[in-house]
Scaffold this motif. Sequence first.
Motif, PDB file in Angstrom:
ATOM      1  N   LEU A   1       2.802  -0.183 -10.491  1.00 22.59           N
ATOM      2  CA  LEU A   1       2.573  -0.871  -9.216  1.00 22.59           C
ATOM      3  C   LEU A   1       1.253  -0.417  -8.606  1.00 22.59           C
ATOM      4  CD1 LEU A   1       3.803  -2.736  -6.948  1.00 22.59           C
ATOM      5  CD2 LEU A   1       4.353  -0.614  -5.791  1.00 22.59           C
ATOM      6  N   ASP A   2       0.991   0.873  -8.710  1.00 18.10           N
ATOM      7  CA  ASP A   2      -0.242   1.422  -8.167  1.00 18.10           C
ATOM      8  C   ASP A   2      -1.448   0.743  -8.808  1.00 18.10           C
ATOM      9  OD1 ASP A   2      -1.914   3.105  -6.735  1.00 18.10           O
ATOM     10  OD2 ASP A   2      -1.958   4.597  -8.323  1.00 18.10           O
ATOM     11  N   TYR A   3      -1.417   0.655 -10.146  1.00 19.90           N
ATOM     12  CA  TYR A   3      -2.549   0.041 -10.835  1.00 19.90           C
ATOM     13  C   TYR A   3      -2.680  -1.428 -10.489  1.00 19.90           C
ATOM     14  CZ  TYR A   3      -3.765   4.176 -13.407  1.00 19.90           C
ATOM     15  OH  TYR A   3      -4.194   5.428 -13.719  1.00 19.90           O
ATOM     16  N   SER A   4      -1.536  -2.154 -10.430  1.00 19.33           N
ATOM     17  CA  SER A   4      -1.674  -3.581 -10.136  1.00 19.33           C
ATOM     18  C   SER A   4      -2.211  -3.790  -8.722  1.00 19.33           C
ATOM     19  CB  SER A   4      -0.363  -4.333 -10.366  1.00 19.33           C
ATOM     20  OG  SER A   4       0.708  -3.609  -9.866  1.00 19.33           O
ATOM     21  N   VAL A   5      -1.816  -2.923  -7.780  1.00 17.02           N
ATOM     22  CA  VAL A   5      -2.367  -3.050  -6.430  1.00 17.02           C
ATOM     23  C   VAL A   5      -3.862  -2.765  -6.450  1.00 17.02           C
ATOM     24  CG1 VAL A   5      -2.408  -1.974  -4.143  1.00 17.02           C
ATOM     25  CG2 VAL A   5      -0.237  -2.579  -5.178  1.00 17.02           C
ATOM     26  N   LYS A   6      -4.250  -1.689  -7.168  1.00 24.78           N
ATOM     27  CA  LYS A   6      -5.667  -1.339  -7.202  1.00 24.78           C
ATOM     28  C   LYS A   6      -6.502  -2.479  -7.788  1.00 24.78           C
ATOM     29  CE  LYS A   6      -5.578   3.144  -8.805  1.00 24.78           C
ATOM     30  NZ  LYS A   6      -6.159   4.405  -9.233  1.00 24.78           N
ATOM     31  N   ILE A   7      -6.026  -3.034  -8.926  1.00 22.08           N
ATOM     32  CA  ILE A   7      -6.815  -4.065  -9.607  1.00 22.08           C
ATOM     33  C   ILE A   7      -6.859  -5.345  -8.776  1.00 22.08           C
ATOM     34  CG2 ILE A   7      -6.900  -5.537 -11.650  1.00 22.08           C
ATOM     35  CD1 ILE A   7      -5.714  -3.074 -13.181  1.00 22.08           C
ATOM     36  N   SER A   8      -5.687  -5.796  -8.292  1.00 21.97           N
ATOM     37  CA  SER A   8      -5.692  -7.073  -7.580  1.00 21.97           C
ATOM     38  C   SER A   8      -6.487  -6.997  -6.282  1.00 21.97           C
ATOM     39  CB  SER A   8      -4.258  -7.539  -7.324  1.00 21.97           C
ATOM     40  OG  SER A   8      -3.578  -6.557  -6.582  1.00 21.97           O
ATOM     41  N   THR A   9      -6.435  -5.846  -5.591  1.00 23.58           N
ATOM     42  CA  THR A   9      -7.186  -5.773  -4.340  1.00 23.58           C
ATOM     43  C   THR A   9      -8.694  -5.773  -4.607  1.00 23.58           C
ATOM     44  OG1 THR A   9      -6.861  -3.395  -4.375  1.00 23.58           O
ATOM     45  CG2 THR A   9      -5.445  -4.657  -2.918  1.00 23.58           C
ATOM     46  N   VAL A  10      -9.129  -5.114  -5.671  1.00 20.25           N
ATOM     47  CA  VAL A  10     -10.562  -5.151  -5.980  1.00 20.25           C
ATOM     48  C   VAL A  10     -10.983  -6.578  -6.261  1.00 20.25           C
ATOM     49  CG1 VAL A  10     -12.257  -4.556  -7.743  1.00 20.25           C
ATOM     50  CG2 VAL A  10     -10.851  -2.792  -6.743  1.00 20.25           C
ATOM     51  N   MET A  11     -10.124  -7.328  -6.972  1.00 21.83           N
ATOM     52  CA  MET A  11     -10.466  -8.717  -7.256  1.00 21.83           C
ATOM     53  C   MET A  11     -10.629  -9.511  -5.965  1.00 21.83           C
ATOM     54  SD  MET A  11      -8.219  -9.426 -10.640  1.00 21.83           S
ATOM     55  CE  MET A  11      -7.936 -11.138 -10.267  1.00 21.83           C
TER      56      MET A  11
ATOM     57  N   VAL B   1      -1.425   7.236   2.354  1.00 15.48           N
ATOM     58  CA  VAL B   1      -0.088   7.736   2.006  1.00 15.48           C
ATOM     59  C   VAL B   1      -0.207   8.771   0.892  1.00 15.48           C
ATOM     60  CG1 VAL B   1       2.107   7.107   0.917  1.00 15.48           C
ATOM     61  CG2 VAL B   1       1.183   5.703   2.757  1.00 15.48           C
ATOM     62  N   HIS B   2      -1.023   8.450  -0.093  1.00 15.11           N
ATOM     63  CA  HIS B   2      -1.201   9.342  -1.235  1.00 15.11           C
ATOM     64  C   HIS B   2      -1.692  10.716  -0.785  1.00 15.11           C
ATOM     65  CE1 HIS B   2      -1.981  10.635  -5.226  1.00 15.11           C
ATOM     66  NE2 HIS B   2      -3.282  10.615  -5.107  1.00 15.11           N
ATOM     67  N   GLU B   3      -2.664  10.708   0.134  1.00 14.63           N
ATOM     68  CA  GLU B   3      -3.197  11.966   0.647  1.00 14.63           C
ATOM     69  C   GLU B   3      -2.145  12.738   1.453  1.00 14.63           C
ATOM     70  OE1 GLU B   3      -6.612  11.451   3.174  1.00 14.63           O
ATOM     71  OE2 GLU B   3      -7.769  11.038   1.348  1.00 14.63           O
ATOM     72  N   ASN B   4      -1.456  12.016   2.326  1.00 13.79           N
ATOM     73  CA  ASN B   4      -0.504  12.674   3.211  1.00 13.79           C
ATOM     74  C   ASN B   4       0.721  13.195   2.478  1.00 13.79           C
ATOM     75  OD1 ASN B   4      -1.331  12.697   6.105  1.00 13.79           O
ATOM     76  ND2 ASN B   4      -1.798  10.593   5.586  1.00 13.79           N
ATOM     77  N   MET B   5       1.041  12.573   1.314  1.00 12.02           N
ATOM     78  CA  MET B   5       2.179  13.051   0.534  1.00 12.02           C
ATOM     79  C   MET B   5       1.998  14.518   0.141  1.00 12.02           C
ATOM     80  SD  MET B   5       4.445  10.534  -0.523  1.00 12.02           S
ATOM     81  CE  MET B   5       4.825  10.776  -2.239  1.00 12.02           C
TER      82      MET B   5
ATOM     83  N   GLY C   1       0.830  -1.207   0.000  1.00  8.06           N
ATOM     84  CA  GLY C   1       0.000   0.000   0.000  1.00  8.06           C
ATOM     85  C   GLY C   1       0.861   1.253   0.000  1.00  8.06           C
ATOM     86  N   MET C   2       1.946   1.197   0.772  1.00 10.30           N
ATOM     87  CA  MET C   2       2.843   2.348   0.867  1.00 10.30           C
ATOM     88  C   MET C   2       3.547   2.598  -0.464  1.00 10.30           C
ATOM     89  SD  MET C   2       5.627   2.591   3.848  1.00 10.30           S
ATOM     90  CE  MET C   2       7.090   2.427   2.877  1.00 10.30           C
ATOM     91  N   ARG C   3       4.067   1.536  -1.065  1.00  4.75           N
ATOM     92  CA  ARG C   3       4.760   1.697  -2.341  1.00  4.75           C
ATOM     93  C   ARG C   3       3.815   2.242  -3.409  1.00  4.75           C
ATOM     94  NH1 ARG C   3      10.120   0.203  -2.025  1.00  4.75           N
ATOM     95  NH2 ARG C   3      10.122   1.527  -3.863  1.00  4.75           N
ATOM     96  N   ALA C   4       2.576   1.717  -3.409  1.00  8.10           N
ATOM     97  CA  ALA C   4       1.615   2.167  -4.412  1.00  8.10           C
ATOM     98  C   ALA C   4       1.243   3.625  -4.176  1.00  8.10           C
ATOM     99  CB  ALA C   4       0.373   1.286  -4.377  1.00  8.10           C
ATOM    100  N   GLY C   5       1.075   4.002  -2.920  1.00 12.17           N
ATOM    101  CA  GLY C   5       0.656   5.362  -2.600  1.00 12.17           C
ATOM    102  C   GLY C   5       1.725   6.398  -2.906  1.00 12.17           C
ATOM    103  N   MET C   6       3.003   5.958  -2.829  1.00 11.37           N
ATOM    104  CA  MET C   6       4.084   6.905  -3.073  1.00 11.37           C
ATOM    105  C   MET C   6       4.198   7.280  -4.540  1.00 11.37           C
ATOM    106  SD  MET C   6       6.935   5.430  -0.510  1.00 11.37           S
ATOM    107  CE  MET C   6       8.323   5.930  -1.488  1.00 11.37           C
ATOM    108  N   LYS C   7       3.817   6.352  -5.418  1.00  9.99           N
ATOM    109  CA  LYS C   7       3.932   6.633  -6.855  1.00  9.99           C
ATOM    110  C   LYS C   7       2.577   6.411  -7.520  1.00  9.99           C
ATOM    111  CE  LYS C   7       8.722   6.448  -7.802  1.00  9.99           C
ATOM    112  NZ  LYS C   7       9.527   5.694  -6.847  1.00  9.99           N
ATOM    113  N   PRO C   8       1.634   7.318  -7.276  1.00  7.75           N
ATOM    114  CA  PRO C   8       0.310   7.119  -7.862  1.00  7.75           C
ATOM    115  C   PRO C   8       0.375   7.168  -9.383  1.00  7.75           C
ATOM    116  CG  PRO C   8       0.502   9.298  -6.897  1.00  7.75           C
ATOM    117  CD  PRO C   8       1.736   8.556  -6.515  1.00  7.75           C
ATOM    118  N   GLY C   9      -0.452   6.340  -9.994  1.00  3.62           N
ATOM    119  CA  GLY C   9      -0.513   6.347 -11.453  1.00  3.62           C
ATOM    120  C   GLY C   9       0.556   5.505 -12.113  1.00  3.62           C
ATOM    121  N   LYS C  10       1.449   4.904 -11.315  1.00  3.80           N
ATOM    122  CA  LYS C  10       2.471   4.037 -11.909  1.00  3.80           C
ATOM    123  C   LYS C  10       1.954   2.596 -11.928  1.00  3.80           C
ATOM    124  CE  LYS C  10       5.413   7.068 -12.968  1.00  3.80           C
ATOM    125  NZ  LYS C  10       6.240   7.849 -12.089  1.00  3.80           N
TER     126      LYS C  10
END
Lengths: 345, 346
Positions: B150-160, B236-240, B139-148
Amino acid sequence: MSDVSVDMSPSLAGVKMTAPLLEVEELKVEFRTRAGIAKAINGVSFEVNSGETLAILGESGCGKSVTAQAIMGILDTPPGYITGGQIRYRGVDLLKRTDEERRLVRANKIAMIFQDALSALNPVFTVGFQLAELFRKHRGMSRADGKKRAVELLDLVKIPAARQRVSDFPHQFSGGMRQRVMIAMSLALDPELLIADEPTTALDVTVQAQIMSLLAELQRERQMGMILITHDMGVVADVADRINIMYAGRIVEKAPVYDIYAKPSHPYTKALLESIPRVDLKGQQLNVIRGLPPNLTRIPAGCAFNPRCRYVRDACKVDPIPPLYEIKPGISSACHFWKEVRGDD
Amino acid sequence: MGRYIVRRLLQFIPTVLGTLFLLHYLTTVGIQLTGNPIRALFGDKRPAPETLAALTSRLHLDDPCLKQKGNPCLGLFRERLVDIGQLDFGTNFRFRPVFDWRGFFDRAHASIITDALPYTIKITIIAFTIEALVGVFIGMRAGMKPGKSLDYSVKISTVMVISVPVFVLGILIQQFITRDFGNFLRGQEWIPEVISRGVFGSAYKQEFPFASLIIPGIVLGMLSLATTARLTRTSVHENMRADYVRTAKAKGLTHKRVIGVHTLRNSLIPVATNLGLSIGGYMTGAIITETIFNVPGVGNQTARAIFQGEPAVLIGITTMLVLVYLVANLLVDLLYAVLDPRIRYE
């Protein structure tokens, strides 16, 4: 300051102490957003010397804060990009230096005060921790020494009972005290230049005056250069030496503080001054500048102020953009018709 | 602070009483609907009527109010409360005690809960560790680089993971990973048994008490892992972009410190809450996961008690789960005050 006699701050290669403290030349910043490219700063130039206060004044969204962030190197990229110009600290163009060199310039050489101290201070750490952090990370001090210095700093900005308050959290301070903490933080490493971005906007009027006089006093004592960013014409009058008026990402007028109030040379400055509420005009309609600042993705051709200007002529509506005409040494205006505005012949 | 804890502990009483009443009501109504559960004990065999009557009366299933439609049997409920007050949770239909605290130390006093609890604790620890470490990290890695990517793969896999029910996910993992892939591993001589039969075994095995709980633990923790990862990412994304992060940068701190100290500490406040609450969620998840992987834990016993209509077991275990949930909640609230100094309890 206290017992430290040696300058422990890291030195930046190529620095010439004879060069002006800070020169910004033709700085251009744009924000690449989905709605288009917003040209936030379009060629801004100014300089600040030690012991001098330069006020940058303008409406919200005219690029004041972006200029400050660009100088500090804390612009959010993306969406913000510096697309041109130079930012020279003591003759060194910071934009050409590595991230690590720029990091060490921050707080050590150029420090910044933010406007809303409640959100600008980290809510989960004590004030002491946030102050001591600077000494620990930049000067290699121990936690205990750092805390001692933090208490000294709180004393310096006249926070009562500093020894106790150092272990309080930001939310336990009043607005004015919080801004004092912010000032203490910026002064911790004896910077040569202080950028104050709307330091009093979030405060009561009475507290505003206290904070401004504290800032002015500390700046005089330490012979720092200061850039004071504000939209409040009342705040700058006592403190600033020179004023730069910004509009739509450009400087439209530069003048010493007295001349701005006595004889504005740009229609925008004039309109700003007329919109200050005055006691002697009580009961009358308040003067406002009609219209809104331009959308930065679609700045009008010619002078950006032309749709709101009461002196507008056809020449104002077409490029080239009016250059900064030098009226007298130290006074310049980006208006083709500055003579008319000033009432000169 | 002390007062706050006492007040919260007092609030436990009505919650536990309410739960006990609901359980009692549902189980007694269940008995009315399904008929005499004693009869079901004998399966195809036909017990002598006197045996049936004796057993029914010994298990207090002949109470006249159990025969009245919709009667919550307040008398029975009161008796049960008195018993529970004396730490007597009754027995199952085979006269095994439901709970006896001495069972934790002494095999002679073994009871259903004390036997089952260690398995559930183990599987919960595995699930929680994986959730906290993996969920927060990705979650931290994805939040640090939104739109990359890793972010997308985290978003998609978690929804699944969130959209597939646990029992489907559990059975799919059991089929494809522990059976098909496990069988392949078991065919390879050079792979140690701990891996091939333990970790990738399709059910809990007594010989591999820890290894064979790893995959059930992952299944149990998967759903909370997905929510934790998403929450961490957003936080993380918000706090950045928070003002104090900009201040930290302006202080000339290293990127590592700006992220690792200033951003992370603030981002983890909501995540800690979620982590604490997920411990309660594991108790429900355990019913499904333990049943699928045949782990003899508390969840498995609950499922069995539901199928066999055993009120005492169901009430005993659920009361314990409610207490675990309440205590976890209280700890989360206290932890919250530690993490966020703006919150202080009076």
